[in-house]
Design a protein around this motif. Structure first.
Motif, short mmCIF file in Angstrom:
data_model
loop_
_atom_site.label_atom_id
_atom_site.label_comp_id
_atom_site.label_asym_id
_atom_site.label_seq_id
_atom_site.Cartn_x
_atom_site.Cartn_y
_atom_site.Cartn_z
N ALA A 64 28.86 11.73 32.28
CA ALA A 64 28.77 13.01 32.97
C ALA A 64 28.03 14.04 32.12
O ALA A 64 27.26 14.86 32.64
CB ALA A 64 30.17 13.52 33.32
N TRP A 65 28.25 13.97 30.80
CA TRP A 65 27.55 14.89 29.90
C TRP A 65 26.05 14.65 29.96
O TRP A 65 25.26 15.59 30.04
CB TRP A 65 28.07 14.69 28.47
CG TRP A 65 27.45 15.61 27.47
CD1 TRP A 65 27.81 16.89 27.18
CD2 TRP A 65 26.33 15.31 26.62
NE1 TRP A 65 27.00 17.41 26.21
CE2 TRP A 65 26.08 16.47 25.83
CE3 TRP A 65 25.53 14.19 26.42
CZ2 TRP A 65 25.07 16.53 24.89
CZ3 TRP A 65 24.51 14.25 25.49
CH2 TRP A 65 24.29 15.41 24.72
N CYS A 66 25.64 13.39 29.93
CA CYS A 66 24.21 13.06 30.02
C CYS A 66 23.61 13.62 31.30
O CYS A 66 22.54 14.25 31.29
CB CYS A 66 24.00 11.55 29.97
SG CYS A 66 24.34 10.78 28.38
N ASP A 67 24.29 13.40 32.42
CA ASP A 67 23.76 13.85 33.72
C ASP A 67 23.61 15.37 33.75
O ASP A 67 22.58 15.89 34.21
CB ASP A 67 24.68 13.40 34.84
CG ASP A 67 24.68 11.89 35.04
OD1 ASP A 67 23.70 11.25 34.59
OD2 ASP A 67 25.65 11.36 35.61
N GLU A 68 24.61 16.09 33.25
CA GLU A 68 24.55 17.55 33.29
C GLU A 68 23.46 18.09 32.37
O GLU A 68 22.72 19.00 32.74
CB GLU A 68 25.89 18.17 32.89
CG GLU A 68 25.83 19.70 32.88
CD GLU A 68 27.16 20.36 32.63
OE1 GLU A 68 27.15 21.49 32.10
OE2 GLU A 68 28.21 19.76 32.94
N VAL A 69 23.35 17.53 31.17
CA VAL A 69 22.35 18.02 30.23
C VAL A 69 20.94 17.78 30.77
O VAL A 69 20.08 18.67 30.70
CB VAL A 69 22.54 17.36 28.85
CG1 VAL A 69 21.35 17.65 27.94
CG2 VAL A 69 23.82 17.86 28.19
N VAL A 70 20.68 16.60 31.34
CA VAL A 70 19.36 16.32 31.91
C VAL A 70 19.06 17.30 33.03
O VAL A 70 17.95 17.88 33.11
CB VAL A 70 19.28 14.87 32.42
CG1 VAL A 70 18.00 14.66 33.22
CG2 VAL A 70 19.34 13.88 31.26
N GLU A 71 20.04 17.52 33.90
CA GLU A 71 19.83 18.43 35.03
C GLU A 71 19.52 19.85 34.56
O GLU A 71 18.60 20.50 35.06
CB GLU A 71 21.07 18.44 35.93
CG GLU A 71 20.92 19.36 37.14
CD GLU A 71 22.17 19.39 38.00
OE1 GLU A 71 22.14 20.10 39.02
OE2 GLU A 71 23.16 18.74 37.64
N ARG A 72 20.24 20.31 33.55
CA ARG A 72 20.04 21.69 33.08
C ARG A 72 18.73 21.84 32.31
O ARG A 72 18.09 22.88 32.37
CB ARG A 72 21.24 22.14 32.25
CG ARG A 72 22.50 22.23 33.08
CD ARG A 72 23.68 22.77 32.31
NE ARG A 72 23.51 24.16 31.93
CZ ARG A 72 24.45 24.88 31.35
NH1 ARG A 72 25.64 24.33 31.08
NH2 ARG A 72 24.23 26.13 31.02
N ILE A 73 18.34 20.80 31.58
CA ILE A 73 17.04 20.85 30.90
C ILE A 73 15.92 21.00 31.92
O ILE A 73 14.95 21.74 31.71
CB ILE A 73 16.83 19.59 30.04
CG1 ILE A 73 17.75 19.61 28.81
CG2 ILE A 73 15.37 19.47 29.59
CD1 ILE A 73 17.74 18.32 28.02
#
Length: 749
Positions: free
Chosen positions: A457-466
């Motif tokens: 979930a952390w990976c998905d959120e960080v990619v989306e916010r970048i």
């Protein structure tokens, strides 16, 4: 060489791409946004007719993919040459995949290119899929491709069986050392530590056109990482133009033989660090390169070989222990190409030991920034993770984070290289691991509230916010985190045990060297500042909701400068900090509130500004015994829009009572742009001091009760220590001057 209008770019363009590839591979130099800018540009014209899969046969598609691949490489590649062996970069791979889809209607995933980027293999992959790859999240690698990769890996490792049998080298401190990877982050620091810690001359293998070009590259690398390039460094360094990836290091037979005779130790730091690329595209530098160095160590008189590996050799999900002599991971359980190359290189080193070579294996974890200079590797995964934590306020649920500062890793590695009794063993240079609880506590102390998420979930959120904010400086991190294969190290971190380093600790004790350190908030502070300066990280700002605050009330009188203070004045202030980093970096506290003084205006004036604790490090403003404890620099605004300034000092004086010194503020005040017109003294009423500034401390309510208590204790201990130093300074000055008077009196007699 093809013409500029053919499939191959002109020579200057290829040279530029080669420089770009090397900058990315060694993990330094240009930031991601600059790399994208340099590698970007308009696409070449599309082919006249886009052909569908049904129209391709294996040979024609292989030829078309090869032609397209050569548009993005620094050197010409053939159908069976890996795209990255031609000097392509991760950025070029993104463009290559887009061009395949646009011009050939061949829709491959980026992971397909990173896994095996030989044009023939890519053509077979596309023709072998029964449906369009766009209909799938990812394509599982074909079993024959997996078997082929493992066959290649085992063949590479078996190359060590052809090493000659040798006697062990003489155990004496090296006088002339061959160093690879000197233009990289760790390698450049290790070069300086080898020079500082020994009398050895260092021969640096640098990928360059000639010695002059190599010297320029080495100087640029040291400068980039804030290291000195002085005449003394230049005197003790020789640059050897060559290539770790090439047979015989790219040297002639004569130069190879001469090198084997002249050096008496070899240190291998060179490696391509890329979590997206597959084993095949990394093997030349990461596996065959160490094998070549083992051959060099066995040529002529035997020489010790010191190999920088990585704890990535343990990156098996669920591994039980990570000791210096524990079995490494099952190769079949290592997912990413980089981990497999490090495993294979260590397998080569073990076989080299069996042939009589003395091989030292040094395993760092993540390599953090320099604790004093803040120098860091901007493309390192750990730099990206630290930047993401600070920007987005979320952290993956990890068990242990193995990161140590580069200055410690380099110093210990150099000491081992220069200590013959330490050779021939495995060492963990991982420092003290950081747990999730420690990370959360230190983030809270910095004023950053962190949410804990499952790693996926952390990976998905960080990619989306970048991508949505956007943060182009973190694009390389997004590329890693969106790759199912490259995410594996994060999944491993969620369960990996702490690495043990008993042998390393024993060596440090025996040589009076610093014990392993933890790369915590204090160690990271300089690096965080640099990351924030480049836009990668974000530190708490004064405009953010405060992390800690309390009230301060001061009352007294003001009057004309050099006149009597005859007008009452009251300040009702709120003192706050956005983070403890603000205290450590600048010793400043934010100030807001209001001032009431009838001589200025009938209505209260709005106050904003900062106070500095122990400004000028307590040195007296003028010659005398008044040492500044605090300096208030405030802006005032009245109800009619008039602007004023206020400057005030709390002083430490030898003749004053301690409590009065911390309470009394001597002020000057004037209209904006004009000299002071009013001055006087205001003081904190004794009855409010304990109530407001001790018991009345407030902390961000989003933090846990434990974190709030810790925040209060941190503030009180920090402020108390600064106040204590300030109050002692006048007494120490008096004592020093009395000693000087006594000495002068004796001399006059």
């Amino acid at each position: 060489m093809r013409s500029p209008n053919g499939e191959h770019p002109p020579r200057l363009e290829r040279a530029d791409r080669r420089d770009l590839a090397e900058a990315i591979e060694r993990g330094g130099g240009l930031d991601v946004s600059a790399l994208l800018a340099r590698a970007g540009g308009d696409a070449p014209p599309a082919t006249a007719a886009i052909e569908r899969r049904e129209q391709w046969d294996p040979e024609s598609l292989t030829a078309a993919v090869t032609r397209l691949a050569n548009r993005f490489t620094a050197e010409t590649v053939g159908p069976d040459t890996d795209f990255f062996d031609g000097g392509a970069t991760s950025v070029a791979a993104v463009q290559f995949v887009a061009a395949l889809a646009r011009e050939l209607d061949v829709h491959l995933e980026l992971d397909d290119v990173f896994a095996d980027a030989r044009p023939r293999r890519l053509a077979r992959r596309w023709l072998g899929t029964g449906t369009d790859a766009r209909d799938h999240e990812s394509i599982a690698p074909a079993s024959d491709s997996v078997d082929d990769e493992f066959a290649q890996l085992m063949s590479d490792v078996a190359g060590a069986d052809r090493l000659p049998l040798v006697d062990p080298p003489e155990r004496v401190a090296p006088r002339r050392v061959l160093l690879t990877g000197a233009t990289g982050f760790l390698g450049s620091h290790l070069l300086l530590d080898l020079l500082r810690g020994s009398d050895a001359h260092v021969v640096c293998l640098v990928r360059a056109r000639d010695e002059t070009d190599g010297l320029d590259r080495l100087a640029a690398a040291l400068t980039r990482f804030l290291l000195p390039w002085s005449p003394e460094v230049r005197r003790r360094v020789t640059v050897l133009a060559g290539d770790l990836r090439e047979p015989n290091l790219g040297l002639s037979e004569q130069r190879w033989t001469a090198l084997a005779d002249e050096v008496d130790a070899i240190v291998n730091v060179g490696a391509a660090v890329d979590f997206l690329r597959g084993y095949r595209s990394l093997r030349r530098g990461n596996v065959l390169g160490p094998l070549t160095l083992a051959r060099l160590a066995a040529t002529g008189r035997p020489k010790p070989l010191h190999h920088i590996s990585s704890i990535a050799v343990f990156n098996e999900l669920g591994i039980a222990s990570m000791g210096e002599d524990d079995p490494v991971a099952n190769i079949g359980k290592l997912v990413i190409g980089y981990d497999r190359t490090k495993w294979a290189a260590e397998a080569v080193m073990r076989r080299a030991r069996e042939h009589g070579l003395v091989v030292t294996v040094l395993r760092p974890g993540g390599i953090g920034g320099h604790r004093e200079t803040g120098a860091h590797n901007p493309r390192d995964l750990n730099s990206g993770i630290i930047a993401a934590l600070s920007r987005f306020g979320t952290v993956p649920a990890l068990r242990n984070l193995h990161v140590a500062p580069v200055d410690w890793v380099s110093k210990v590695a150099a000491a081992i290289v220069c200590a013959p009794g330490a050779w021939g063993h495995n060492y963990h240079l991982t420092g003290t691991p950081t747990t999730l609880e420690q990370m959360l506590g230190e983030s809270a102390a910095l004023g950053m509230d962190m949410r804990v998420q499952h790693w996926a979930a952390w990976c998905d959120e960080v990619v989306e916010r970048i991508r949505t904010e956007p943060v182009p400086e973190l694009e390389s991190l997004a590329q890693v985190l969106q790759s199912p294969v490259a995410r594996h190290p994060l999944e491993t971190m969620a369960s990996v045990p702490a690495a043990t380093d008993d042998r390393t600790r024993a060596f440090l004790r025996a040589h009076n060297l610093p014990q392993p350190v933890r790369y915590g908030a204090r160690s990271q502070s300089k690096t965080l500042e640099m990351l924030a300066g480049t836009g990668l990280a974000r530190l708490p700002q004064p405009r953010d909701a405060p992390y800690l605050w309390f009230a301060e009330t001061l009352a007294g009188t003001l009057g004309a400068v050099d006149g009597a203070a005859d007008t009452s004045c009251t300040l009702n202030l709120r003192l706050s900090i956005a983070s403890t980093h603000q205290l450590v970096a600048g010793r400043t506290v934010d100030v807001g509130g209001e001032l009431r003084c009838a001589r200025l205006h009938d209505e209260p004036l709005t106050v904003s500004g900062v106070l500095s604790v122990r400004p000028h490090d307590g040195i007296p403003i003028r010659h005398g015994l008044r040492h500044p404890l605090m300096h208030y620099r405030l802006s005032l605004r009245d109800a009619d829009g008039g602007r004023w300034w206020l400057s005030g000092y709390k002083y430490a004086e030898a003749r004053r009572t301690l409590i009065r010194q911390a309470r009394t503020l001597t002020v000057e005040l004037g209209r904006e742009g004009e000299p002071a017109s009013l001055s006087g003294e205001v003081a904190v009423p004794l009855e409010t001091y304990l109530r407001d500034q001790i018991d009345g401390i407030q902390v961000d309510p989003r933090l846990s009760e434990r974190q709030r208590r810790t925040a209060k204790l941190l503030w009180l201990s920090w402020f108390g220590s600064q106040l204590g130093k300030g109050l002692l300074e006048p007494a120490l000055r008096v004592g020093t001057e009395l000693l000087d008077l006594r000495r002068n009196a004796k001399e006059s007699r």
